[in-house]
Motif scaffolding. Structure first.
Motif, mmCIF file in Angstrom:
data_model
loop_
_atom_site.group_PDB
_atom_site.id
_atom_site.type_symbol
_atom_site.label_atom_id
_atom_site.label_comp_id
_atom_site.label_asym_id
_atom_site.label_seq_id
_atom_site.Cartn_x
_atom_site.Cartn_y
_atom_site.Cartn_z
ATOM 1 N N THR A 9 1.365 8.393 0.078
ATOM 2 C CA THR A 9 2.096 9.505 -0.554
ATOM 3 C C THR A 9 3.480 9.090 -1.027
ATOM 4 O OG1 THR A 9 3.233 10.222 1.439
ATOM 5 C CG2 THR A 9 1.012 11.108 1.078
ATOM 6 N N ARG A 46 2.825 4.274 12.123
ATOM 7 C CA ARG A 46 4.236 4.140 12.509
ATOM 8 C C ARG A 46 4.550 4.844 13.831
ATOM 9 N NH1 ARG A 46 8.263 4.048 7.327
ATOM 10 N NH2 ARG A 46 7.303 2.283 6.291
ATOM 11 N N TYR A 74 15.552 11.987 -2.509
ATOM 12 C CA TYR A 74 16.382 12.153 -1.311
ATOM 13 C C TYR A 74 16.694 10.807 -0.673
ATOM 14 C CZ TYR A 74 11.797 11.848 1.017
ATOM 15 O OH TYR A 74 10.546 11.450 1.420
ATOM 16 N N ILE A 96 -5.108 -3.501 4.679
ATOM 17 C CA ILE A 96 -5.237 -2.140 4.144
ATOM 18 C C ILE A 96 -6.112 -1.345 5.108
ATOM 19 C CG2 ILE A 96 -5.986 -0.715 2.205
ATOM 20 C CD1 ILE A 96 -5.692 -3.148 0.383
ATOM 21 N N VAL A 154 0.847 -1.197 0.000
ATOM 22 C CA VAL A 154 0.000 0.000 0.000
ATOM 23 C C VAL A 154 0.880 1.243 0.000
ATOM 24 C CG1 VAL A 154 -1.775 1.283 1.260
ATOM 25 C CG2 VAL A 154 -1.795 -1.208 1.300
ATOM 26 N N SER A 194 4.957 18.250 8.392
ATOM 27 C CA SER A 194 4.595 18.524 6.997
ATOM 28 C C SER A 194 3.148 18.141 6.702
ATOM 29 C CB SER A 194 5.524 17.735 6.069
ATOM 30 O OG SER A 194 5.018 17.736 4.757
ATOM 31 N N HIS A 208 6.075 8.988 0.998
ATOM 32 C CA HIS A 208 7.116 9.671 1.777
ATOM 33 C C HIS A 208 8.126 8.671 2.322
ATOM 34 C CE1 HIS A 208 4.492 13.214 1.791
ATOM 35 N NE2 HIS A 208 5.517 13.903 2.233
ATOM 36 N N ARG A 252 15.935 16.232 16.769
ATOM 37 C CA ARG A 252 14.535 16.541 17.104
ATOM 38 C C ARG A 252 14.360 16.249 18.592
ATOM 39 N NH1 ARG A 252 9.498 16.515 13.864
ATOM 40 N NH2 ARG A 252 10.862 16.845 12.085
ATOM 41 N N PHE A 305 10.754 7.785 10.981
ATOM 42 C CA PHE A 305 11.943 8.448 10.453
ATOM 43 C C PHE A 305 12.890 7.489 9.730
ATOM 44 C CE2 PHE A 305 11.397 11.838 13.961
ATOM 45 C CZ PHE A 305 10.664 12.653 13.105
ATOM 46 N N THR A 357 -3.954 4.359 -2.005
ATOM 47 C CA THR A 357 -5.196 4.761 -1.339
ATOM 48 C C THR A 357 -5.467 6.239 -1.616
ATOM 49 O OG1 THR A 357 -4.004 5.214 0.695
ATOM 50 C CG2 THR A 357 -5.021 3.053 0.504
ATOM 51 N N ILE A 402 -2.498 8.421 7.753
ATOM 52 C CA ILE A 402 -2.578 7.021 8.200
ATOM 53 C C ILE A 402 -1.192 6.378 8.262
ATOM 54 C CG2 ILE A 402 -3.388 4.734 7.430
ATOM 55 C CD1 ILE A 402 -6.125 6.018 6.994
HETATM 56 C C1 LIG Z 1 8.941 16.258 4.579
HETATM 57 C C2 LIG Z 1 8.681 15.204 5.624
HETATM 58 C C3 LIG Z 1 8.355 15.585 6.928
HETATM 59 C C4 LIG Z 1 8.097 14.622 7.906
HETATM 60 N N1 LIG Z 1 7.827 15.021 9.192
HETATM 61 C C5 LIG Z 1 7.609 14.085 10.148
HETATM 62 C C6 LIG Z 1 7.361 14.455 11.507
HETATM 63 O O1 LIG Z 1 7.333 15.630 11.860
HETATM 64 N N2 LIG Z 1 7.166 13.464 12.407
HETATM 65 C C7 LIG Z 1 7.184 12.145 12.052
HETATM 66 O O2 LIG Z 1 6.989 11.288 12.915
HETATM 67 N N3 LIG Z 1 7.416 11.768 10.772
HETATM 68 C C8 LIG Z 1 7.639 12.699 9.830
HETATM 69 N N4 LIG Z 1 7.903 12.310 8.548
HETATM 70 C C9 LIG Z 1 7.936 10.899 8.220
HETATM 71 C C10 LIG Z 1 6.537 10.406 7.816
HETATM 72 O O3 LIG Z 1 5.683 10.484 8.924
HETATM 73 C C11 LIG Z 1 6.623 8.961 7.371
HETATM 74 O O4 LIG Z 1 7.384 8.954 6.203
HETATM 75 C C12 LIG Z 1 5.235 8.350 7.155
HETATM 76 O O5 LIG Z 1 5.346 6.957 7.255
HETATM 77 C C13 LIG Z 1 4.688 8.721 5.799
HETATM 78 O O6 LIG Z 1 3.413 8.172 5.615
HETATM 79 P P1 LIG Z 1 2.749 8.281 4.170
HETATM 80 O O7 LIG Z 1 1.498 7.534 4.199
HETATM 81 O O8 LIG Z 1 2.748 9.703 3.770
HETATM 82 O O9 LIG Z 1 3.850 7.564 3.260
HETATM 83 P P2 LIG Z 1 3.800 6.184 2.460
HETATM 84 O O10 LIG Z 1 5.223 5.964 2.032
HETATM 85 O O11 LIG Z 1 2.785 6.214 1.402
HETATM 86 O O12 LIG Z 1 3.379 5.119 3.542
HETATM 87 C C14 LIG Z 1 4.190 4.888 4.673
HETATM 88 C C15 LIG Z 1 3.928 3.498 5.221
HETATM 89 O O13 LIG Z 1 2.594 3.412 5.680
HETATM 90 C C16 LIG Z 1 1.909 2.353 5.019
HETATM 91 N N5 LIG Z 1 0.559 2.813 4.732
HETATM 92 C C17 LIG Z 1 0.184 4.004 4.231
HETATM 93 N N6 LIG Z 1 -1.154 4.046 4.097
HETATM 94 C C18 LIG Z 1 -1.629 2.851 4.513
HETATM 95 C C19 LIG Z 1 -2.926 2.269 4.601
HETATM 96 N N7 LIG Z 1 -4.021 2.936 4.221
HETATM 97 N N8 LIG Z 1 -3.036 0.999 5.068
HETATM 98 C C20 LIG Z 1 -1.946 0.300 5.456
HETATM 99 N N9 LIG Z 1 -0.696 0.797 5.392
HETATM 100 C C21 LIG Z 1 -0.544 2.056 4.925
HETATM 101 C C22 LIG Z 1 2.682 2.114 3.739
HETATM 102 O O14 LIG Z 1 2.526 0.797 3.281
HETATM 103 C C23 LIG Z 1 4.108 2.403 4.184
HETATM 104 O O15 LIG Z 1 4.655 1.273 4.818
HETATM 105 C C24 LIG Z 1 8.168 13.255 7.568
HETATM 106 C C25 LIG Z 1 8.514 12.866 6.264
HETATM 107 C C26 LIG Z 1 8.780 13.823 5.303
HETATM 108 C C27 LIG Z 1 9.191 13.384 3.929
#
Ligand SMILES: Cc1cc2nc3c(=O)[nH]c(=O)nc-3n(C[C@H](O)[C@H](O)[C@H](O)COP(=O)(O)OP(=O)(O)OC[C@H]3O[C@@H](n4cnc5c(N)ncnc54)[C@H](O)[C@@H]3O)c2cc1C
Length: 469
Positions: free
Chosen positions: A76, A147, A329, A200, A73, A136, A78, A365, A428, A94, A142
C-alpha cells in the motif's frame, strides 16, 4: 538452502499464467504500480511489476536477476517514508487475486499478498473471530505483520507477529518455501520482525481469536484540558488491565469535510481505544474497565465528542479515525518509558494550546500487558518493554511548511529525548533519517546471518530496514 515446501494453499498460484509485464517510467501501469498511501516520498524504480499470483512473483524475481536489478516490494505504500531510494530497482506491487480465507474450526486466516486489514476483518467477523489488526483498514496485512504490528488487541494478546503460524515466501532463487515452527524455523523466526529483505511474501497464515464484541470509541475534549488529562491518563495506564488498550493524541484537525463540524479547524485532545468483550457475560466488566479511565475525565471536563459503545468487532477499524484516503505526510517515532507531568508540560508548550504547532497528531500509544511479554515461539521482534509508543504525524500541504513541520517535530523529539528507550516499533518508523533500533546486537547479527543464507547476493537488500544498522 531452505527446503522447498509445498504451498498450503494453491490459491496464491494461478494455473492460467501469463508472465507480468514490467513497466518503465511513462509506460502504462507504471504510475499505478508506484501509487502509495503516503503521497510525499517520490520513488523512481527503473521498472515496476504488478504481481497477481505467486507465479507472477517468481517471474518478477527471475526478470530482475537476469538484468541485475535489485527487487523491492510495495503493498500500500503506508511505510514509503522509511523506504530506501529505489533507483535502478524492480518494484513489485503485490495485488494477488486470491482472497482471504478463514478456517473457523482451526481459527486461522490465510492472507494473500496484497490483502489489507479491511479484507481480513471482513472475512473473519462473520465467524465471530478477530485478528490482531492495527487501527486502519487500509494498511496492508502482510507489511504490518512482518514488522511486528501493534494492535488495540495487543495488550491482551501480544504483538501481532506472534499470531503468525506460517509464512510462504518466494526467495532470491525464485524457490517457494513455507516457513513455520516446524519447517525452516530459523527463517520463520527472522521473518517475524527481523527487518525484511528475505524475499517476496506470498501468503501468511495467522491465528484468530474469538470475540463477541468490542467496547470502543473516542472521547474528545478541547486541548485546553490537555495539561490535566494527559498526566491522569499516564497515571491510569500504569495499572490498567490488559483488556483495555488506548491511544492519547493532541490533534490539529483541518477544516475539511468528513471531519465533524464542531471539530473542524480545532486543536483537541482525544482518547480512543477498545476493551475486548469475549462473551456477553463480560459486558458489564468491560464497561467498568472503560469507566475507570473515562468517568473521572468526563466529570472534570465536558467532552466535545464521546462515542464509546459495545459494537461488532469490525467497527474497531473506524475508532482511531485514520484518514481513509492517501495523503502526503511525514512522521517521527520512538518508544518511551517514565514520561511524567513535567515532560507533559514541556511537550505541551511546544505542541499544545497557545503553541503555533500544526502537527496533525502527537500521540502516546499505550503498550504494556502482553506486548511486554516474550512469546515462547515468537520471532525476532516479539515484544517491547516500553510503556508507550510516541508518534508524531504531520500532514504536508496545509498552512505550515515542510520545514516548519520538521522543526516542530524535532522540538517534540528533543522534549522527550530523556524518556527515549533507544528502541522503535518497526511499523511506526516513518523515515530513514531518524534513529531506529528494533532489537539487541546479538539478535541483529542472527537475523543478518539468516538473511545472507536465503539472499546471498543481496537481491532484496533495498527492502532491509535501517534499524540496527
Ligand atoms: C493510517 C495508518 C495507521 C496505522 N496504524 C497502525 C497501527 O495501529 N499499528 C501498527 O503497528 N502500525 C500501524 N501503522 C503502520 C503500518 O502498520 C506500517 O506502515 C506497515 O508497515 C504498512 O504495511 P503496508 O504493506 O501497508 O505498507 P508498504 O509500505 O506497502 O509495506 C511496508 C513494508 O512491508 C514490506 N512488504 C509489504 N508487503 C510485502 C510482501 N508481500 N513481501 C515482502 N515484503 C512486503 C514492504 O517492502 C515495506 O518494507 C499505520 C500506518 C498508517 C499510515
Amino acid at each position: 538452502m531452505p527446503r522447498a515446501c509445498p504451498l498450503r494453499s494453491v490459491d496464491v498460484m494461478t494455473t492460467q499464467h501469463t508472465a507480468p509485464l514490467a513497466s518503465s517510467p511513462g509506460e502504462p501501469g507504471y504510475t499505478d504500480a508506484i501509487a502509495a498511501f503516503n503521497l510525499l516520498p517520490s520513488i523512481t524504480p527503473a521498472r515496476t511489476v504488478v504481481a497477481r499470483s505467486a507465479l507472477d512473483a517468481q517471474a518478477a524475481i527471475r526478470y530482475a536477476t537476469e538484468r541485475g536489478r535489485p527487487v523491492s516490494v510495495i503493498t500500500t505504500g503506508h511505510s514509503l517514508g522509511s523506504s530506501q531510494p529505489l533507483d535502478g530497482a524492480l518494484l513489485v506491487r503485490t495485488a494477488f487475486e486470491a482472497t482471504v480465507r478463514v478456517d473457523p474450526l482451526r481459527r486461522t486466516a490465510q492472507i494473500p499478498a496484497g490483502a489489507t486489514w479491511a479484507d481480513v476483518v471482513a472475512a473473519a467477523t462473520p465467524h465471530g473471530l478477530v485478528a490482531l489488526h492495527g487501527s486502519s483498514g487500509t494498511v496492508g496485512a502482510i507489511g504490518y505483520l512482518l514488522r511486528g504490528g501493534l494492535s488495540f488487541y495487543g495488550r491482551e494478546f501480544g504483538i501481532a507477529a506472534n499470531s503468525i503460524t506460517s509464512i510462504t515466501i518466494a526467495l532470491a532463487d525464485s524457490s517457494i518455501v513455507t516457513a513455520s515452527a516446524t519447517s525452516d524455523a530459523e527463517l520463520f523466526w527472522a521473518l517475524r520482525g527481523g527487518g525484511g529483505g528475505f524475499g517476496i511474501v506470498l501468503e501468511i497464515e495467522i491465528e484468530l481469536r474469538p470475540m463477541w464484541k468490542v467496547l470502543t470509541g473516542i472521547t474528545i475534549w478541547d486541548s485546553t484540558h490537555a495539561a490535566d488529562i494527559i498526566p491522569r491518563w499516564l497515571d491510569w495506564a500504569k495499572t490498567a488491565p490488559p483488556e483495555i488498550s488506548t491511544s492519547l493524541r493532541v490533534l490539529n484537525l483541518p477544516p475539511l469535510p468528513g471531519i465533524p463540524p464542531m471539530l473542524q479547524g480545532r486543536q483537541v485532545i482525544a482518547i480512543d481505544g477498545s476493551v475486548s468483550i469475549v462473551g456477553p457475560n463480560l459486558l458489564g466488566q468491560s464497561v467498568s474497565i472503560a469507566d475507570e479511565l473515562l468517568a473521572p475525565l468526563r466529570a472534570s471536563a465536558e467532552p466535545i465528542l464521546d462515542t464509546w459503545d459495545a459494537v461488532e468487532p469490525d467497527a474497531l477499524l473506524l475508532t482511531h479515525m485514520d484518514p481513509p484516503e492517501p495523503l502526503p505526510y511525514i512522521g517521527d517515532h520512538f518508544l518511551v518509558s517514565g514520561v511524567d507531568e513535567a515532560d507533559v508540560t514541556a511537550l505541551l508548550a511546544l505542541i499544545g494550546p497557545g503553541s503555533d504547532s500544526m502537527l496533525s497528531a502527537v500521540e502516546f500509544r499505550q503498550l504494556g500487558g502482553a506486548i511486554a511479554e516474550p512469546s515462547a515461539a515468537g520471532g525476532a521482534f516479539d515484544r517491547t518493554g516500553a510503556e508507550h509508543a510516541f508518534l508524531v504525524v504531520a500532514a504536508i500541504g496545509g498552512p505550515a511548511t515542510v520545514e516548519a513541520q520538521h522543526a516542530t517535530m524535532a522540538a517534540a523529539r528533543a522534549a522527550l529525548s530523556h524518556r527515549d528507550t533507544g528502541y522503535t516499533a518497526p511499523t511506526f518508523v516513518e523515515s530513514t533519517d531518524q534513529p531506529s533500533r528494533t532489537f539487541d546486537d546479538y539478535t541483529a547479527a542472527r537475523v543478518e546471518s539468516i538473511r545472507s543464507r536465503v539472499d546471498p547476493t543481496g537481491l532484496f537488500s533495498l527492502m532491509v530496514s535501517r534499524a540496527n544498522r
